[in-house]
Design a protein around this motif. Structure first.
Motif, PDB file in Angstrom:
ATOM      1  N   LEU A  65       0.828  -1.214   0.000  1.00  0.00           N
ATOM      2  CA  LEU A  65       0.000   0.000   0.000  1.00  0.00           C
ATOM      3  C   LEU A  65       0.858   1.258   0.000  1.00  0.00           C
ATOM      4  CD1 LEU A  65      -2.854  -1.006   2.456  1.00  0.00           C
ATOM      5  CD2 LEU A  65      -2.966  -0.794  -0.034  1.00  0.00           C
ATOM      6  N   CYS A  66       2.055   1.171   0.576  1.00  0.00           N
ATOM      7  CA  CYS A  66       2.987   2.306   0.550  1.00  0.00           C
ATOM      8  C   CYS A  66       3.623   2.475  -0.821  1.00  0.00           C
ATOM      9  CB  CYS A  66       4.077   2.121   1.590  1.00  0.00           C
ATOM     10  SG  CYS A  66       3.482   2.250   3.274  1.00  0.00           S
ATOM     11  N   GLY A  67       3.705   1.407  -1.549  1.00  0.00           N
ATOM     12  CA  GLY A  67       4.297   1.443  -2.886  1.00  0.00           C
ATOM     13  C   GLY A  67       4.546   0.035  -3.375  1.00  0.00           C
ATOM     14  N   TRP A  68       4.499  -0.142  -4.669  1.00  0.00           N
ATOM     15  CA  TRP A  68       4.642  -1.479  -5.236  1.00  0.00           C
ATOM     16  C   TRP A  68       6.043  -2.042  -5.009  1.00  0.00           C
ATOM     17  CZ3 TRP A  68       7.505  -3.093  -9.660  1.00  0.00           C
ATOM     18  CH2 TRP A  68       7.259  -4.402 -10.041  1.00  0.00           C
ATOM     19  N   VAL A  69       7.064  -1.227  -5.171  1.00  0.00           N
ATOM     20  CA  VAL A  69       8.452  -1.696  -5.027  1.00  0.00           C
ATOM     21  C   VAL A  69       8.746  -2.147  -3.592  1.00  0.00           C
ATOM     22  CG1 VAL A  69      10.873  -1.012  -5.191  1.00  0.00           C
ATOM     23  CG2 VAL A  69       9.288  -0.355  -6.990  1.00  0.00           C
ATOM     24  N   PRO A  70       8.366  -1.407  -2.554  1.00  0.00           N
ATOM     25  CA  PRO A  70       8.607  -1.926  -1.203  1.00  0.00           C
ATOM     26  C   PRO A  70       7.870  -3.241  -0.934  1.00  0.00           C
ATOM     27  CG  PRO A  70       8.099   0.397  -1.099  1.00  0.00           C
ATOM     28  CD  PRO A  70       7.859  -0.034  -2.510  1.00  0.00           C
ATOM     29  N   GLY A  71       6.690  -3.400  -1.501  1.00  0.00           N
ATOM     30  CA  GLY A  71       5.949  -4.649  -1.347  1.00  0.00           C
ATOM     31  C   GLY A  71       6.658  -5.823  -1.993  1.00  0.00           C
ATOM     32  N   VAL A  72       7.202  -5.604  -3.181  1.00  0.00           N
ATOM     33  CA  VAL A  72       7.938  -6.662  -3.883  1.00  0.00           C
ATOM     34  C   VAL A  72       9.203  -7.022  -3.110  1.00  0.00           C
ATOM     35  CG1 VAL A  72       9.234  -7.217  -5.974  1.00  0.00           C
ATOM     36  CG2 VAL A  72       7.015  -6.120  -6.162  1.00  0.00           C
ATOM     37  N   ILE A  73       9.918  -6.023  -2.639  1.00  0.00           N
ATOM     38  CA  ILE A  73      11.149  -6.286  -1.879  1.00  0.00           C
ATOM     39  C   ILE A  73      10.821  -7.035  -0.591  1.00  0.00           C
ATOM     40  CG2 ILE A  73      13.026  -5.191  -0.606  1.00  0.00           C
ATOM     41  CD1 ILE A  73      12.998  -2.997  -2.774  1.00  0.00           C
ATOM     42  N   GLY A  74       9.779  -6.617   0.111  1.00  0.00           N
ATOM     43  CA  GLY A  74       9.388  -7.294   1.338  1.00  0.00           C
ATOM     44  C   GLY A  74       8.975  -8.734   1.094  1.00  0.00           C
ATOM     45  N   ALA A  75       8.232  -8.973   0.034  1.00  0.00           N
ATOM     46  CA  ALA A  75       7.805 -10.333  -0.294  1.00  0.00           C
ATOM     47  C   ALA A  75       8.997 -11.208  -0.642  1.00  0.00           C
ATOM     48  CB  ALA A  75       6.810 -10.303  -1.452  1.00  0.00           C
ATOM     49  N   LEU A  76       9.934 -10.680  -1.406  1.00  0.00           N
ATOM     50  CA  LEU A  76      11.118 -11.475  -1.764  1.00  0.00           C
ATOM     51  C   LEU A  76      11.987 -11.762  -0.563  1.00  0.00           C
ATOM     52  CD1 LEU A  76      12.059  -9.879  -5.204  1.00  0.00           C
ATOM     53  CD2 LEU A  76      11.011 -12.108  -4.784  1.00  0.00           C
ATOM     54  N   VAL A  77      12.094 -10.823   0.361  1.00  0.00           N
ATOM     55  CA  VAL A  77      12.867 -11.054   1.583  1.00  0.00           C
ATOM     56  C   VAL A  77      12.211 -12.143   2.426  1.00  0.00           C
ATOM     57  CG1 VAL A  77      13.537 -10.023   3.786  1.00  0.00           C
ATOM     58  CG2 VAL A  77      13.958  -8.799   1.663  1.00  0.00           C
ATOM     59  N   ILE A  78      10.905 -12.094   2.570  1.00  0.00           N
ATOM     60  CA  ILE A  78      10.207 -13.104   3.360  1.00  0.00           C
ATOM     61  C   ILE A  78      10.279 -14.461   2.677  1.00  0.00           C
ATOM     62  CG2 ILE A  78       7.902 -13.812   4.151  1.00  0.00           C
ATOM     63  CD1 ILE A  78       7.387 -10.846   4.775  1.00  0.00           C
ATOM     64  N   LEU A  79      10.145 -14.504   1.371  1.00  0.00           N
ATOM     65  CA  LEU A  79      10.243 -15.776   0.656  1.00  0.00           C
ATOM     66  C   LEU A  79      11.646 -16.343   0.708  1.00  0.00           C
ATOM     67  CD1 LEU A  79       8.048 -15.132  -2.491  1.00  0.00           C
ATOM     68  CD2 LEU A  79       7.526 -16.591  -0.542  1.00  0.00           C
ATOM     69  N   ASN A  80      12.639 -15.506   0.777  1.00  0.00           N
ATOM     70  CA  ASN A  80      14.034 -15.954   0.786  1.00  0.00           C
ATOM     71  C   ASN A  80      14.494 -16.352   2.184  1.00  0.00           C
ATOM     72  OD1 ASN A  80      16.413 -16.560  -0.521  1.00  0.00           O
ATOM     73  ND2 ASN A  80      17.288 -14.536  -0.140  1.00  0.00           N
ATOM     74  N   ASN A  81      13.714 -16.022   3.210  1.00  0.00           N
ATOM     75  CA  ASN A  81      14.057 -16.361   4.587  1.00  0.00           C
ATOM     76  C   ASN A  81      14.015 -17.877   4.777  1.00  0.00           C
ATOM     77  OD1 ASN A  81      14.557 -16.375   7.278  1.00  0.00           O
ATOM     78  ND2 ASN A  81      12.679 -15.316   7.871  1.00  0.00           N
ATOM     79  N   THR A  82      15.127 -18.481   5.185  1.00  0.00           N
ATOM     80  CA  THR A  82      15.197 -19.921   5.335  1.00  0.00           C
ATOM     81  C   THR A  82      14.749 -20.390   6.718  1.00  0.00           C
ATOM     82  OG1 THR A  82      17.517 -19.756   5.986  1.00  0.00           O
ATOM     83  CG2 THR A  82      17.054 -20.174   3.664  1.00  0.00           C
ATOM     84  N   ASN A  83      14.512 -19.468   7.656  1.00  0.00           N
ATOM     85  CA  ASN A  83      14.088 -19.855   8.993  1.00  0.00           C
ATOM     86  C   ASN A  83      12.614 -20.234   9.054  1.00  0.00           C
ATOM     87  OD1 ASN A  83      16.639 -19.305   9.911  1.00  0.00           O
ATOM     88  ND2 ASN A  83      16.126 -17.214  10.513  1.00  0.00           N
ATOM     89  N   GLY A  84      11.811 -19.778   8.132  1.00  0.00           N
ATOM     90  CA  GLY A  84      10.375 -19.999   8.198  1.00  0.00           C
ATOM     91  C   GLY A  84       9.942 -20.962   7.235  1.00  0.00           C
TER      92      GLY A  84
END
Length: 52
Positions: free
Chosen positions: A33-52
């Motif tokens: 909602l703040c912007g498309w690019v921060p959403g994409v970066i956040g999603a990729l960071v969460i998807l790349n997290n190996t702890n979860g």
């Protein structure tokens, strides 16, 4: 990370992290909602997290 999850993270970031938990979904939704690019970066960071 599968190819389809990455593609979904680029097209609609909150939908790509729905399997990671409710908190991740809302964090990425707020970032999107703040912007498309921060959403994409956040999603990729969460998807790349190996702890979860």
């Amino acid at each position: 990370m599968s190819f389809w999850r990455v593609l979904l993270a680029i097209i609609f970031p909150p939908l790509s992290v729905i399997g990671k938990g409710c908190g991740s979904f809302f964090i990425v939704l707020l970032l999107t909602l703040c912007g498309w690019v921060p959403g994409v970066i956040g999603a990729l960071v969460i998807l790349n997290n190996t702890n979860g």
